[in-house]
Design a protein around this motif. Structure first.
Motif, PDB file in Angstrom:
ATOM      1  N   LYS A  17       0.455  -0.945   0.009  1.00 52.45           N
ATOM      2  CA  LYS A  17      -0.378   0.082  -0.080  1.00 52.45           C
ATOM      3  C   LYS A  17       0.613   1.295   0.039  1.00 52.45           C
ATOM      4  N   GLN A  18       2.067   1.262   0.765  1.00 53.29           N
ATOM      5  CA  GLN A  18       2.598   2.396   1.346  1.00 53.29           C
ATOM      6  C   GLN A  18       3.256   2.907  -0.663  1.00 53.29           C
ATOM      7  N   LEU A  19       3.989   1.502  -1.161  1.00 51.64           N
ATOM      8  CA  LEU A  19       4.461   1.861  -2.419  1.00 51.64           C
ATOM      9  C   LEU A  19       3.526   1.974  -3.142  1.00 51.64           C
ATOM     10  N   LEU A  20       2.540   1.333  -3.466  1.00 52.98           N
ATOM     11  CA  LEU A  20       1.795   2.311  -4.423  1.00 52.98           C
ATOM     12  C   LEU A  20       1.282   3.151  -4.457  1.00 52.98           C
ATOM     13  N   ALA A  21       0.951   4.567  -3.005  1.00 50.53           N
ATOM     14  CA  ALA A  21       0.946   5.544  -2.883  1.00 50.53           C
ATOM     15  C   ALA A  21       1.691   6.228  -3.966  1.00 50.53           C
ATOM     16  N   SER A  22       3.411   5.438  -2.935  1.00 50.83           N
ATOM     17  CA  SER A  22       4.554   6.484  -3.847  1.00 50.83           C
ATOM     18  C   SER A  22       4.294   6.316  -5.519  1.00 50.83           C
ATOM     19  N   LEU A  23       3.826   5.042  -5.942  1.00 50.28           N
ATOM     20  CA  LEU A  23       3.430   5.255  -7.030  1.00 50.28           C
ATOM     21  C   LEU A  23       2.550   6.062  -7.722  1.00 50.28           C
ATOM     22  N   LYS A  24       1.812   5.736  -7.448  1.00 51.20           N
ATOM     23  CA  LYS A  24       0.589   7.488  -7.915  1.00 51.20           C
ATOM     24  C   LYS A  24       1.286   8.674  -7.364  1.00 51.20           C
ATOM     25  N   GLY A  25       1.698   8.856  -6.751  1.00 51.61           N
ATOM     26  CA  GLY A  25       1.469  10.108  -6.651  1.00 51.61           C
ATOM     27  C   GLY A  25       3.367  10.803  -8.019  1.00 51.61           C
ATOM     28  N   LYS A  26       3.210   9.738  -7.774  1.00 54.41           N
ATOM     29  CA  LYS A  26       4.936  10.200  -9.216  1.00 54.41           C
ATOM     30  C   LYS A  26       4.062   9.877 -10.809  1.00 54.41           C
ATOM     31  N   LYS A  32       4.996  14.274 -15.045  1.00 55.67           N
ATOM     32  CA  LYS A  32       4.330  14.998 -15.589  1.00 55.67           C
ATOM     33  C   LYS A  32       4.542  16.339 -15.801  1.00 55.67           C
ATOM     34  N   GLN A  33       4.959  16.511 -14.500  1.00 57.84           N
ATOM     35  CA  GLN A  33       5.772  17.946 -15.295  1.00 57.84           C
ATOM     36  C   GLN A  33       7.479  18.456 -15.340  1.00 57.84           C
ATOM     37  N   LEU A  34       7.905  16.863 -15.461  1.00 60.36           N
ATOM     38  CA  LEU A  34       9.535  16.886 -15.716  1.00 60.36           C
ATOM     39  C   LEU A  34       8.999  16.442 -17.277  1.00 60.36           C
ATOM     40  N   LYS A  35      10.667  17.108 -18.363  1.00 63.72           N
ATOM     41  CA  LYS A  35      11.073  16.525 -19.536  1.00 63.72           C
ATOM     42  C   LYS A  35      12.210  16.137 -19.130  1.00 63.72           C
ATOM     43  N   GLY A  36      12.683  15.713 -20.937  1.00 61.42           N
ATOM     44  CA  GLY A  36      13.535  15.271 -20.533  1.00 61.42           C
ATOM     45  C   GLY A  36      14.479  14.085 -19.820  1.00 61.42           C
ATOM     46  N   GLU A  37      15.844  14.138 -19.478  1.00 59.19           N
ATOM     47  CA  GLU A  37      16.313  13.106 -18.585  1.00 59.19           C
ATOM     48  C   GLU A  37      15.797  13.176 -17.732  1.00 59.19           C
ATOM     49  N   GLN A  38      15.231  14.021 -16.791  1.00 55.43           N
ATOM     50  CA  GLN A  38      14.383  13.759 -15.691  1.00 55.43           C
ATOM     51  C   GLN A  38      13.338  13.597 -15.912  1.00 55.43           C
ATOM     52  N   ARG A  39      12.894  13.291 -16.603  1.00 57.10           N
ATOM     53  CA  ARG A  39      11.439  12.662 -16.895  1.00 57.10           C
ATOM     54  C   ARG A  39      11.425  11.181 -16.930  1.00 57.10           C
ATOM     55  N   LYS A  91      -1.195   0.274 -16.020  1.00 55.09           N
ATOM     56  CA  LYS A  91      -1.684   0.875 -17.148  1.00 55.09           C
ATOM     57  C   LYS A  91      -1.386   2.416 -17.329  1.00 55.09           C
ATOM     58  N   VAL A  92      -1.162   3.214 -16.275  1.00 57.36           N
ATOM     59  CA  VAL A  92      -1.432   4.744 -16.376  1.00 57.36           C
ATOM     60  C   VAL A  92       0.154   4.565 -16.473  1.00 57.36           C
ATOM     61  N   LEU A  93       1.603   3.935 -16.146  1.00 57.42           N
ATOM     62  CA  LEU A  93       2.080   4.354 -16.151  1.00 57.42           C
ATOM     63  C   LEU A  93       2.313   3.978 -18.139  1.00 57.42           C
ATOM     64  N   ARG A  94       2.297   2.788 -19.102  1.00 56.98           N
ATOM     65  CA  ARG A  94       1.856   2.896 -20.391  1.00 56.98           C
ATOM     66  C   ARG A  94       1.412   4.106 -20.956  1.00 56.98           C
ATOM     67  N   ASP A  95       0.510   4.098 -19.678  1.00 55.43           N
ATOM     68  CA  ASP A  95      -0.237   5.492 -20.693  1.00 55.43           C
ATOM     69  C   ASP A  95       1.085   6.702 -20.875  1.00 55.43           C
ATOM     70  N   VAL A  96       0.806   6.584 -19.698  1.00 53.21           N
ATOM     71  CA  VAL A  96       2.689   8.034 -19.410  1.00 53.21           C
ATOM     72  C   VAL A  96       3.690   7.924 -20.504  1.00 53.21           C
TER      73      VAL A  96
END
Length: 229
Positions: A17-26, A32-39, A91-96
């Motif tokens: 649950k803790q790891l899932l919350a961390s994944l959703k937050g990222k 979504k806010q980062l670009k390039g190498e940081q993303r 699925k969210v990761l794949r879409d991103v």
């Protein structure tokens, strides 16, 4: 420390649950806010955490068969809920990732009008259409790969259940064989005892017959001596 299957499952579930919350937050914020190498680095970290989450779910599934039957169904439902939550994050990761790849391609030098959805340039429209079609094919291929992986895991689970059943049947057969061996030994001992009893019975009959014969002879001799006298 409680190392029972139920306690271990609860610990794994809390970590998940803790790891899932961390994944959703990222995925909903940082990536979504980062670009390039940081993303890319952020997506790599998300992918690593996703692998860790899959390992935790696998450990939860390992503990499930060792639980008492009375509570196993409840924990099985919780495991399925965790798997569904994990699939949603995948699925969210794949879409991103697909959105990022699409944005990089459309912003390249070969797509001068990519940011203009109302352009009349046929070359730009055709390229964008091919890109979208290719992205959809990639997504479809990924889904098929995930389904094949899920089927393989289900097949593996069925195979493991069959092996456990065969192991239990083998133990039952071995136990039955040991019981039969003990029964054979008991029958052999009983047969030996019965033979001894029969021999003693015949021996006693012979002795009784001999005593009776001697007594009859003595009676005859006594009667004969009295008749002569």
């Amino acid at each position: 420390m409680d190392n029972s299957p139920t306690a271990l499952f609860e610990n794994y579930d809390e970590d998940f649950k803790q790891l899932l919350a961390s994944l959703k937050g990222k995925l909903e914020g940082d990536v979504k806010q980062l670009k390039g190498e940081q993303r890319k680095a952020a997506l790599k970290k998300v992918s690593d955490e996703l692998d860790e989450a899959e390992e935790i779910v696998a450990q939860m599934e390992v503990e499930l068969p060792s639980m008492p039957t009375s509570i196993r169904q409840t924990y099985h439902q919780r495991l399925q809920t965790s798997k569904q939550a994990l699939d949603k994050v995948k699925k969210v990761l794949r879409d991103v990732r697909n959105e990022g790849q699409r944005a990089e391609l459309l912003s390249g030098p070969g797509f001068p009008n990519a940011d203009d959805p109302y352009t009349d340039d046929p070359d730009s429209y055709s390229a964008r259409t091919r890109l979208l079609a290719g992205t959809e094919r990639i997504a479809d291929g990924t889904d098929r790969l995930k389904n094949a992986q899920r089927i393989a895991m289900e097949t593996e689970d069925v195979g493991a259940d069959i092996l456990r059943n065969l192991r239990g049947q083998r133990e039952q057969i071995e136990h039955t064989r040991d019981t039969l061996t003990q029964a054979d030994s008991s029958i052999d001992r009983a047969a030996g005892t019965l033979k001894k009893m029969i021999f003693k019975m015949y021996q006693q009959k012979f002795l009784s017959a001999a005593i009776i014969a001697v007594l009859v002879i003595l009676i005859i001799l006594v009667l004969w001596s009295k008749l002569r006298g």
